[in-house]
Every structure is written in C-alpha cells, then in structure tokens.
Design a protein around this motif. Structure first.
Motif, mmCIF file in Angstrom:
data_model
loop_
_atom_site.group_PDB
_atom_site.id
_atom_site.type_symbol
_atom_site.label_atom_id
_atom_site.label_comp_id
_atom_site.label_asym_id
_atom_site.label_seq_id
_atom_site.Cartn_x
_atom_site.Cartn_y
_atom_site.Cartn_z
ATOM 1 N N CYS A 46 0.811 -1.216 0.000
ATOM 2 C CA CYS A 46 0.000 0.000 0.000
ATOM 3 C C CYS A 46 0.846 1.268 0.000
ATOM 4 N N TYR A 47 1.924 1.272 0.771
ATOM 5 C CA TYR A 47 2.666 2.514 1.005
ATOM 6 C C TYR A 47 3.921 2.673 0.149
ATOM 7 N N SER A 78 8.300 7.679 0.736
ATOM 8 C CA SER A 78 7.088 6.896 0.995
ATOM 9 C C SER A 78 6.923 6.554 2.466
ATOM 10 N N PHE A 81 4.454 8.397 4.772
ATOM 11 C CA PHE A 81 3.019 8.127 4.742
ATOM 12 C C PHE A 81 2.607 7.038 5.730
ATOM 13 N N ILE A 82 3.563 6.318 6.294
ATOM 14 C CA ILE A 82 3.241 5.223 7.210
ATOM 15 C C ILE A 82 2.707 5.806 8.516
ATOM 16 N N ILE A 138 -6.168 3.069 1.342
ATOM 17 C CA ILE A 138 -5.750 3.763 2.558
ATOM 18 C C ILE A 138 -6.879 4.695 2.979
#
Length: 346
Positions: A46-47, A78, A81-82, A138
C-alpha cells in the motif's frame, strides 16, 4: 488532482498499487503457508510508492521531463506516509521497523547525500500534494517524517543482532520486490501448479498405449515421499527425471543441472512430452542464454517477451535452470531478497 503518475506509461500510483494488491492476494491464495507477516507485506504494498507523489518525480515523467539532481528517492519519501501513531497500537516496534525498511529500501538507492533539511523540505512539499490524493486502499492520508528508531538513511537491519527482525525483513522486502516487479511487468506474480501430477499420469497413459509401462520402484518411492527431503543415487536410464517430477507433485520447483546443453535437452523433452498444452504457463528455462534460446525456439514476438519475463521473475511453477541462477544470492548482491524469499516460500 488524483492522477499522480507511477510510470511513464501513464499508469497512476493508485492503479499501480491496485495491481500490487491483486498480486498480493494471488500469492496468498496460492501459497498461504509462506512464512511471512502477511499484514506487513500488505501494508508495504500500500505505502511503497506513495512517495512518487513528490513533484520532482512527477515532473520527471512529463514529456521531455528531466531528473532533478536534488530529487530524493521515492522509497524514503514513501515512509512519511506510514501512520506509525495508529499502527503502533497493533504492531511492535520491530514489526514497524521491518515495514519502514521494506518501503524505504525496496529499490536500492544511495541516501548518503541526503540531508535532514532536504528531507524535511521535500516531505513538506509532498504533504501539500497529498491533500489532493485519495485511494481505496488507505483510509486516511497522513504525511510525517518517521522517527529514526524506525528508519534512517542507512539500512541497518542486517547489521544488528535481532535475527528475527532480519528474517522478517528479508521475506517482506523480498516478496514486495517480487509483487512489484510482477505488477510493473504486467504479469502475475505466480502461476499455480495444479497440473503436474495430472500431466505425469497422461504421460504414463501415453506410454501404456505402446507397452506395459508403469512407474518403477524409484518413481513410486519418490511419489510416496513428497513431504520428505530425499537424496537419490541412480544410474542413467533409471527414470530420475520422472521421479523428481513425481516427488515435486503439484508444488513449485526448480530442476537444476550443471550444463546448459543438458538443461536445454531436459526442457525440450518436458515441454514436448509432458507439458504438451500451455507449456509457457507451466515450465521455464533459465540460464545465461535463455533469451536467445527462446528466440530460436519461439521466434520474436510479444508472447516470447512475456514468457521471458515470467521466467526471469520466477513466476512459473517449474523452472529448469543452472544452479548459478539460484545460488548467486550467497553473495548478497543488492536485491537478493526477492530470489531468497522465493526459495524460502517453497
């Protein structure tokens, strides 16, 4: 705006990620017993590419676009974004470190020239872009630089003493690479082996139209000991090839021989005698001259290119190969995790 690009082909980040998630689901369905943290692998899918939202990357993909020398690799971006704050209620620090490192280093890039100030600046700009982004995978987009206890500019997973963390990272990162490569190449990450035993029985039935054929003692032994590690010594002509395939059964496997000429002969024999239908979905040939061999046998076409890609990415159920195609991973070259994770999955 939600059309942030992932590829120069025009594929968006959202579209590319959906392709990854489809391959993730396929892999999980075919091999549910793989020793990987499936939840972390899903999150990594996803991330992993959200950092491509940054304008330097987007501008690079425009017609006549050029690379910005100050561009920060999207893997590192990236990680911003977690959503660690919410995820740490579910996952341990070790698990979050595995996730963050898999995302940051899913491509091998040099972070040594990046400063903290540059990262803060780029993440700040990307936060503005993220306000225009939404997706199905997400729920809430958040952008914040991760704490150094989760990821730094240097991949230190293998250099630390936590073997459990290193093993988990190897599997998550390796399978993320495989899924990502498959999605980028427009192929599936795995072809299921639901045919080998049936094809072997058809081979036996074909022999029986000419003679009173049956599996010999060696072949029956291998068939009956599929779930055991077996070392067999037998003379030429004892049917070791058939015995090996019967032992493999409907599982993914690699058939290794030391010489290309021997491998070419085995491959040709199997695709003509055993896998007579849809062999390009079942068996592949892998050595240093595979592409030339495919061109000579199949001709130059889009199908040949796709077949070669499936072979190189080890998506096929059975691969006939030289041993160096598998065990060069002992040198731990950049990106070795994908190959090792494949072998550990079977």
């Amino acid at each position: 705006m939600n059309q942030y690009l992932a590829k120069s082909s025009g594929q968006t980040i959202a579209e590319h990620t959906q392709d990854l998630l489809a391959n993730f689901q396929l892999l999980k369905e075919i091999y549910p017993s793989i020793r990987v943290n499936w939840d972390l692998l899903y999150l990594a899918c996803c991330y992993h590419d959200l950092g491509k939202m940054n304008l330097a990357f987007q501008n690079k993909l425009l017609p006549n676009g050029k690379r910005d020398p100050k561009e920060i690799p999207h893997g590192l971006l990236s990680t911003a974004f977690i959503p660690v704050k919410s995820l740490k209620k579910i996952y341990s620090k070790v698990e979050l470190r595995v996730l963050a490192h898999a995302v940051a280093f899913h491509h091998v890039r040099n972070f040594s020239t990046i400063s903290e100030e540059d990262l803060e600046e780029q993440v700040g700009k990307m936060k503005i872009e993220a306000e225009n982004f939404s997706c199905d995978f997400i729920e809430e987009i958040q952008v914040k630089i991760l704490s150094k206890k989760y990821v730094t500019f240097e991949n230190c997973i293998y250099g630390e003493v936590n073997q459990e963390e290193a093993d988990s990272y190897l599997m998550v990162k390796g399978l993320l690479n495989r899924i990502d490569y498959a999605a980028s190449g427009g192929i599936v990450v795995e072809q299921p082996n639901d045919f080998l035993l049936a094809d072997m029985n058809q081979l036996l039935e074909k022999w029986q139209t000419r003679t009173e054929a049956k599996w010999n003692e060696l072949q029956l032994f291998m068939l009956e000991h599929q779930n055991e590690n077996v070392v067999v010594v037998a003379q030429t002509g004892e049917g070791k090839t058939e015995a090996g395939l019967l032992w493999l059964g409907n599982n993914k496997g690699f058939f290794t021989l030391p010489l290309r000429t021997a491998i070419n002969a085995i491959y040709t024999r199997l695709k003509e005698e055993v896998f007579t239908e849809n062999f390009t979905q079942k068996i592949g040939l892998l050595h240093s001259e595979t592409y030339g061999q495919y061109l000579a046998m199949e001709g130059n076409s889009n199908e040949t290119e796709e077949y070669y890609t499936r072979t190189k990415q080890m998506t096929l159920p059975l691969t006939i190969c030289t041993i160096d195609q598998l065990f060069d991973l002992v040198f731990r070259y950049d990106g070795f995790e994908a190959k090792l994770a494949t072998l550990l999955s079977n």
